[in-house]
Each structure stands twice: as structure tokens, then as C-alpha cells.
Design a protein around this motif. Structure first.
Motif, PDB file in Angstrom:
ATOM      1  N   ALA A 137     -17.778 -14.361   0.738  1.00  0.00           N
ATOM      2  CA  ALA A 137     -18.583 -15.571   0.579  1.00  0.00           C
ATOM      3  C   ALA A 137     -19.828 -15.541   1.451  1.00  0.00           C
ATOM      4  CB  ALA A 137     -17.747 -16.809   0.916  1.00  0.00           C
ATOM      5  N   GLY A 138     -19.853 -14.677   2.457  1.00  0.00           N
ATOM      6  CA  GLY A 138     -21.028 -14.568   3.320  1.00  0.00           C
ATOM      7  C   GLY A 138     -21.872 -13.374   2.942  1.00  0.00           C
ATOM      8  N   SER A 139     -22.603 -12.858   3.911  1.00  0.00           N
ATOM      9  CA  SER A 139     -23.538 -11.764   3.640  1.00  0.00           C
ATOM     10  C   SER A 139     -22.887 -10.395   3.772  1.00  0.00           C
ATOM     11  CB  SER A 139     -24.724 -11.848   4.611  1.00  0.00           C
ATOM     12  OG  SER A 139     -24.266 -11.800   5.964  1.00  0.00           O
ATOM     13  N   SER A 140     -21.705 -10.307   4.379  1.00  0.00           N
ATOM     14  CA  SER A 140     -21.071  -9.020   4.596  1.00  0.00           C
ATOM     15  C   SER A 140     -20.077  -8.724   3.477  1.00  0.00           C
ATOM     16  CB  SER A 140     -20.371  -8.993   5.958  1.00  0.00           C
ATOM     17  OG  SER A 140     -19.327  -9.928   5.987  1.00  0.00           O
ATOM     18  N   ARG A 141     -19.398  -7.591   3.605  1.00  0.00           N
ATOM     19  CA  ARG A 141     -18.420  -7.203   2.605  1.00  0.00           C
ATOM     20  C   ARG A 141     -17.219  -6.572   3.291  1.00  0.00           C
ATOM     21  NH1 ARG A 141     -21.177  -2.916  -1.157  1.00  0.00           N
ATOM     22  NH2 ARG A 141     -22.828  -4.487  -1.100  1.00  0.00           N
ATOM     23  N   LEU A 142     -16.112  -6.563   2.580  1.00  0.00           N
ATOM     24  CA  LEU A 142     -14.918  -5.847   3.010  1.00  0.00           C
ATOM     25  C   LEU A 142     -14.871  -4.539   2.245  1.00  0.00           C
ATOM     26  CD1 LEU A 142     -12.340  -8.779   2.844  1.00  0.00           C
ATOM     27  CD2 LEU A 142     -13.786  -8.131   4.755  1.00  0.00           C
ATOM     28  N   ASN A 143     -14.592  -3.463   2.943  1.00  0.00           N
ATOM     29  CA  ASN A 143     -14.456  -2.202   2.210  1.00  0.00           C
ATOM     30  C   ASN A 143     -13.142  -1.522   2.555  1.00  0.00           C
ATOM     31  OD1 ASN A 143     -14.828  -0.060   4.325  1.00  0.00           O
ATOM     32  ND2 ASN A 143     -16.810  -1.026   4.562  1.00  0.00           N
ATOM     33  N   PHE A 144     -12.570  -0.893   1.538  1.00  0.00           N
ATOM     34  CA  PHE A 144     -11.349  -0.113   1.668  1.00  0.00           C
ATOM     35  C   PHE A 144     -11.682   1.298   1.196  1.00  0.00           C
ATOM     36  CE2 PHE A 144     -10.309  -4.494   0.922  1.00  0.00           C
ATOM     37  CZ  PHE A 144      -9.283  -4.773   1.798  1.00  0.00           C
ATOM     38  N   GLU A 145     -11.511   2.273   2.070  1.00  0.00           N
ATOM     39  CA  GLU A 145     -11.846   3.651   1.716  1.00  0.00           C
ATOM     40  C   GLU A 145     -10.675   4.569   2.022  1.00  0.00           C
ATOM     41  OE1 GLU A 145     -14.279   4.605   5.859  1.00  0.00           O
ATOM     42  OE2 GLU A 145     -15.365   4.362   3.976  1.00  0.00           O
ATOM     43  N   ASN A 146     -10.781   5.800   1.513  1.00  0.00           N
ATOM     44  CA  ASN A 146      -9.660   6.754   1.609  1.00  0.00           C
ATOM     45  C   ASN A 146      -8.366   6.108   1.113  1.00  0.00           C
ATOM     46  OD1 ASN A 146     -11.251   7.626   4.594  1.00  0.00           O
ATOM     47  ND2 ASN A 146     -11.157   8.998   2.849  1.00  0.00           N
ATOM     48  N   VAL A 147      -8.476   5.374   0.003  1.00  0.00           N
ATOM     49  CA  VAL A 147      -7.318   4.690  -0.572  1.00  0.00           C
ATOM     50  C   VAL A 147      -6.444   5.709  -1.297  1.00  0.00           C
ATOM     51  CG1 VAL A 147      -6.527   2.918  -2.165  1.00  0.00           C
ATOM     52  CG2 VAL A 147      -8.639   2.566  -0.866  1.00  0.00           C
ATOM     53  N   ASN A 148      -5.221   5.833  -0.851  1.00  0.00           N
ATOM     54  CA  ASN A 148      -4.235   6.696  -1.506  1.00  0.00           C
ATOM     55  C   ASN A 148      -3.019   5.840  -1.824  1.00  0.00           C
ATOM     56  OD1 ASN A 148      -5.348   9.618  -1.221  1.00  0.00           O
ATOM     57  ND2 ASN A 148      -5.623   8.708   0.811  1.00  0.00           N
ATOM     58  N   ALA A 149      -2.591   5.890  -3.084  1.00  0.00           N
ATOM     59  CA  ALA A 149      -1.536   4.971  -3.511  1.00  0.00           C
ATOM     60  C   ALA A 149      -0.615   5.628  -4.528  1.00  0.00           C
ATOM     61  CB  ALA A 149      -2.151   3.708  -4.112  1.00  0.00           C
ATOM     62  N   GLN A 150       0.629   5.173  -4.518  1.00  0.00           N
ATOM     63  CA  GLN A 150       1.622   5.538  -5.522  1.00  0.00           C
ATOM     64  C   GLN A 150       2.258   4.244  -6.027  1.00  0.00           C
ATOM     65  OE1 GLN A 150       4.028   8.350  -3.143  1.00  0.00           O
ATOM     66  NE2 GLN A 150       3.387   9.951  -4.565  1.00  0.00           N
ATOM     67  N   LEU A 151       2.235   4.063  -7.347  1.00  0.00           N
ATOM     68  CA  LEU A 151       2.790   2.858  -7.954  1.00  0.00           C
ATOM     69  C   LEU A 151       3.688   3.245  -9.120  1.00  0.00           C
ATOM     70  CD1 LEU A 151      -0.551   2.331  -7.400  1.00  0.00           C
ATOM     71  CD2 LEU A 151       0.256  -0.010  -7.694  1.00  0.00           C
ATOM     72  N   ARG A 152       4.758   2.478  -9.290  1.00  0.00           N
ATOM     73  CA  ARG A 152       5.663   2.681 -10.427  1.00  0.00           C
ATOM     74  C   ARG A 152       6.290   1.337 -10.784  1.00  0.00           C
ATOM     75  NH1 ARG A 152      10.559   7.034 -11.267  1.00  0.00           N
ATOM     76  NH2 ARG A 152       8.809   8.410 -11.712  1.00  0.00           N
ATOM     77  N   TYR A 153       6.346   1.055 -12.074  1.00  0.00           N
ATOM     78  CA  TYR A 153       6.897  -0.206 -12.559  1.00  0.00           C
ATOM     79  C   TYR A 153       8.248   0.061 -13.197  1.00  0.00           C
ATOM     80  CZ  TYR A 153       7.027  -4.709 -15.009  1.00  0.00           C
ATOM     81  OH  TYR A 153       7.385  -5.948 -15.476  1.00  0.00           O
ATOM     82  N   LEU A 154       9.310  -0.453 -12.542  1.00  0.00           N
ATOM     83  CA  LEU A 154      10.674  -0.264 -13.028  1.00  0.00           C
ATOM     84  C   LEU A 154      11.463  -1.553 -12.849  1.00  0.00           C
ATOM     85  CD1 LEU A 154      11.728   3.268 -11.674  1.00  0.00           C
ATOM     86  CD2 LEU A 154      11.413   2.618 -14.065  1.00  0.00           C
ATOM     87  N   ASN A 155      12.261  -1.897 -13.857  1.00  0.00           N
ATOM     88  CA  ASN A 155      13.162  -3.049 -13.783  1.00  0.00           C
ATOM     89  C   ASN A 155      12.421  -4.326 -13.366  1.00  0.00           C
ATOM     90  OD1 ASN A 155      15.354  -1.327 -14.435  1.00  0.00           O
ATOM     91  ND2 ASN A 155      15.567  -0.772 -12.267  1.00  0.00           N
ATOM     92  N   ASP A 156      11.270  -4.560 -13.974  1.00  0.00           N
ATOM     93  CA  ASP A 156      10.455  -5.756 -13.724  1.00  0.00           C
ATOM     94  C   ASP A 156       9.897  -5.822 -12.313  1.00  0.00           C
ATOM     95  OD1 ASP A 156      10.841  -6.747 -16.311  1.00  0.00           O
ATOM     96  OD2 ASP A 156      12.751  -7.671 -15.746  1.00  0.00           O
ATOM     97  N   LEU A 158       7.135  -3.956  -9.596  1.00  0.00           N
ATOM     98  CA  LEU A 158       6.089  -2.978  -9.318  1.00  0.00           C
ATOM     99  C   LEU A 158       6.302  -2.469  -7.899  1.00  0.00           C
ATOM    100  CD1 LEU A 158       3.414  -1.557 -10.045  1.00  0.00           C
ATOM    101  CD2 LEU A 158       2.231  -3.539  -9.071  1.00  0.00           C
ATOM    102  N   HIS A 159       6.730  -1.218  -7.785  1.00  0.00           N
ATOM    103  CA  HIS A 159       6.946  -0.596  -6.476  1.00  0.00           C
ATOM    104  C   HIS A 159       5.648   0.071  -6.047  1.00  0.00           C
ATOM    105  CE1 HIS A 159      11.408  -1.032  -6.646  1.00  0.00           C
ATOM    106  NE2 HIS A 159      11.167  -1.010  -7.954  1.00  0.00           N
ATOM    107  N   LEU A 160       5.268  -0.124  -4.802  1.00  0.00           N
ATOM    108  CA  LEU A 160       3.985   0.413  -4.362  1.00  0.00           C
ATOM    109  C   LEU A 160       4.050   0.930  -2.938  1.00  0.00           C
ATOM    110  CD1 LEU A 160       2.721  -2.118  -2.444  1.00  0.00           C
ATOM    111  CD2 LEU A 160       2.432  -3.106  -4.698  1.00  0.00           C
ATOM    112  N   ASN A 161       3.208   1.915  -2.704  1.00  0.00           N
ATOM    113  CA  ASN A 161       3.024   2.493  -1.370  1.00  0.00           C
ATOM    114  C   ASN A 161       1.549   2.845  -1.259  1.00  0.00           C
ATOM    115  OD1 ASN A 161       3.021   4.120   0.996  1.00  0.00           O
ATOM    116  ND2 ASN A 161       5.208   4.514   0.709  1.00  0.00           N
TER     117      ASN A 161
END
Length: 398
Positions: A137-156, A158-161
Motif C-alpha cells: 500500500a506504500g511506496s515499497s515492495r515485498l520481494n521473495f527470491e530464491n523460492v524453492n517449493a514442493q507441493l502435492r495435493y492429496l486427500n483434499d 495441499l501439502h507444501l514445503n
């Protein structure tokens, strides 16, 4: 080959919910069947987009032999994206609509980042070296870098790391699961060298001071039955805070904290089992209650081994020039408080922070007191002290 490509592109569109434009698409049969798409741009229905260095798709072998394309694994290499947060709204602690805003934000992030996993139960969805920039909402920003992720959707679920770096944390690790429909879930977030002052454009200030150049280590264990009931266990260590108001600055160092948080549509309760600092030296515990329907905010704190000399400057900065706080510390200039209690009520956190809305009771030893008018300077003072509606009282001072 062209038919296979069209089937694959159609499948990608169905999987991601967006439109894919690419420079090159290659089919590989060895060492295992795979499709590699290079230099691509994926545009989503909400007008967000991802640019990709490459997209690797590993189809299931048996369906592929029958002419069907079913994904077994999806690997996204160097995705890049940017979007605005909350339509430039800023959150104010205690506002009733905050939980609805946070629910919308959570759903937006899940649907944006996890759409492929949600569309295909059992799919291994991998992100490597990603980057996301979020305009605040202001003049700056949030950044996320070197994002490494593993996701799997099972039995309703969403498992994530996920692990990454950010401009407000050296390293972030998020692990757990969430049910996308109900937003029930359980997980842990760890942020090393968290810099809370970098989030000030996201939250509206509700206290008369600002944090600058602050750092701490943060761990949050969170569990939710729904977006309307959230419970969390929060641990903070290695605290080094720099706070300032319009006229002065102060430092709070060597801190640790442990708190339990429970949020419902009706109220938020924070139970603080530990809050300790080396500078100013103190140990505090207590409860903070926020009634969202009232609105009403209640505070009950107890502390031990408070050193007034070290606390004086920090309290004056936190008070933001509050006349009551200034007057109290003009009178009490030093000493030690073995035991102290603080209680108060207000309609908001900012109102609660005013000294006239707090009742402070404590016992002083080795105190130093200045009495204006006759200009008396007392040393080695001891006795019970009460501050009520900003006025200092004592009936047993020696």
C-alpha cells in the motif's frame, strides 16, 4: 508431433487456468519422457503473469502410450511474477474486516501459486529459483527470491514445503498442509533475521512510534479449523529493536518472547507467557484481549525485576511524547521495581497505549524521586507506587 504439442498446451492451460506463450517446445523420450518449454510467459485469468526460464513436464507413461497426456510431475524453473497486495489497502490491528481481507489474500495466493497442484491430485509440483514481487500500500515492495517449493495435493489437502529469501527475512521456511476449500490447515513458519520494520507499508501504525533497523528470529506454529478459528504459538528470539518517535530514539536488545494466539470472528486473545529483554532489563507476562464487536481492547500484564533507569528512555519513546509518561519519569528518575502490574481498557490499541487509560501498581526499591515545586531530590526511596489516570500516588513511601 504437432498434435502432441497441441494436446500438451491444452493440458497446460487446463492445469494452470492460464494462457501459455513460449519460444521453444521440445519433446524428449530418453532417459524418460518429458516436455521442455523454454522462455515462456503464463498469463492467468486475474491478469497476473509469470515469466518462466523453462517448464519441464513429465507425463505418465502408460496413458501416453494410449495417446493421452496426464502429468506426473511439473517443474517450473525461474518463475518471475509481480502483483499488488490487497488493492492497496492497509491492515489496522483490531479492525473487524481484517479476517475477511486475510481470507481473500490467502485464497488469492493459493489459487495463484498452487493451481497446478490443485487441478491434479497426486501431481508433484516443483518450483525452482522463483521470485515474486508484491507491491504494498506504500511506496515499497515485498520481494521473495530464491523460492524453492514442493507441493502435492492429496486427500483434499495441499501439502507444501517452501523455502526462500526475502527483503524482510534472511531465510524463510514454510511447511505444512491446507485444505483449499475450508482453509483448515496446520503448519510452521520460520524466519531467520526477520526485519519487522520492512512491513510498515503493509500495516497502518496503531502506536505513536516507529521501528527502524530491527531484527529477530521468528517461529510460528499455526493450526486452523477454518478461516474463522486460528490458533498459533509464537516464539521470538535474538531481538534487537530500534524504535523512534518525532524527537528521540531507543534500543531494545537481547529479547525473547513466547505467546499463544487465538483468533475468532468475535475476539482475539494473546497470552504472553514470556517477554524478556536485557536492555531495558525486564521480564513480563500477561494477556491482551481484543473484542472485535465492541470494540474493546483489554490488557493485563505483570513484570518482575524492572530497572527504571534503562526503561525510562524506551518508555518515553514508545509513549510518543505522552504528557502523562513524561511527567511520571520527571518524578521517578531511577530505581528498581521487583514486581509490577499493568492493566487497562480502551476502544483500540492506540487508545490503550495512553497512560491515562492504564493502571500501574508496583513496589519500588533504591528509587530516586524528584518533587517539583519545593525541588526535593530523594534517594534510596522504597515503597508502593500506583499510577492511575496518569497520576502518580504513593501511601507508603520511605
Amino acid at each position: 508431433l504437432e498434435i502432441a504439442k497441441q494436446n500438451i498446451l491444452s493440458r497446460i492451460s487446463n492445469t494452470t487456468g492460464g494462457k501459455l506463450v513460449y519460444r521453444q517446445l521440445d519433446l524428449h523420450w530418453f532417459p524418460q519422457p518429458s516436455i521442455v518449454i523454454k522462455t515462456a510467459k503464463l498469463t492467468l485469468p486475474n491478469h497476473q503473469y509469470f515469466s518462466l526460464s523453462s517448464l519441464k513436464i513429465y507425463p505418465k507413461i502408460l496413458p501416453l502410450l494410449k495417446g493421452e497426456v496426464q502429468f506426473k510431475k511439473l517443474e517450473v524453473i525461474e518463475p518471475r511474477s509481480q502483483f499488488s497486495l490487497l488493492d492497496n489497502k492497509r491492515l489496522r490491528a483490531g479492525d473487524i474486516e481484517n479476517q475477511a481481507i486475510l481470507r481473500q489474500l490467502t485464497e488469492r495466493i493459493i489459487n495463484t501459486l498452487a493451481k497446478p497442484a490443485l487441478s491434479h491430485p497426486g501431481l508433484d509440483y516443483v518450483i525452482r529459483d522463483g521470485r515474486i514481487d508484491i507491491l504494498t500500500a506504500g511506496s515499497s515492495r515485498l520481494n521473495f527470491e530464491n523460492v524453492n517449493a514442493q507441493l502435492r495435493y492429496l486427500n483434499d489437502r495441499l501439502h507444501l514445503n517452501i523455502n526462500c529469501k526475502s527483503n524482510f527475512g534472511k531465510e524463510m521456511v514454510l511447511s505444512g498442509w491446507v485444505q483449499p476449500d475450508s482453509l483448515a490447515g496446520k503448519g510452521q513458519l520460520q524466519i531467520s533475521q526477520f526485519q519487522p520494520h520492512m512491513l510498515t507499508d503493509f500495516f497502518v501504525a496503531v502506536v505513536p512510534f516507529q521501528m527502524t533497523d530491527s531484527i529477530m528470529n521468528l517461529t510460528i506454529d499455526c493450526e486452523s479449523d477454518s478461516p474463522h478459528l486460528i490458533q498459533a504459538d509464537l516464539k521470538i528470539s535474538g531481538v534487537s529493536l530500534k524504535i523512534q518517535n518525532d524527537s528521540d530514539t531507543a534500543e531494545i536488545t537481547g529479547g525473547n518472547a513466547h505467546a499463544a494466539i487465538k483468533m475468532t470472528p468475535r475476539n482475539t486473545i494473546i497470552s504472553l507467557s514470556e517477554l524478556s529483554f536485557d536492555t531495558p532489563q525486564m521480564e513480563v507476562s500477561g494477556h491482551l484481549f481484543v473484542d472485535h464487536n465492541g470494540p474493546e481492547v483489554g490488557l493485563e500484564l505483570s513484570g518482575i525485576d524492572i530497572h527504571i533507569d534503562a526503561l525510562r528512555k524506551s518508555a518515553r519513546v514508545i509513549g510518543g511524547g505522552n504528557r502523562g509518561i513524561e511527567n511520571i519519569f520527571k518524578i521517578i528518575t531511577g530505581g528498581r521495581v521487583p514486581v509490577i502490574t499493568v492493566s487497562g481498557r480502551g476502544r483500540s490499541l492506540s487508545e490503550l497505549s495512553r497512560i491515562e487509560n492504564l493502571t500501574v501498581k508496583g513496589a519500588m526499591v533504591e528509587g530516586r524521586i524528584n518533587i517539583p515545586g519545593p525541588e526535593l531530590h530523594l534517594q534510596h526511596v522504597k515503597g508502593n507506587v500506583t499510577i492511575f489516570k496518569g497520576i502518580l500516588r504513593s501511601d507508603s513511601m520511605q
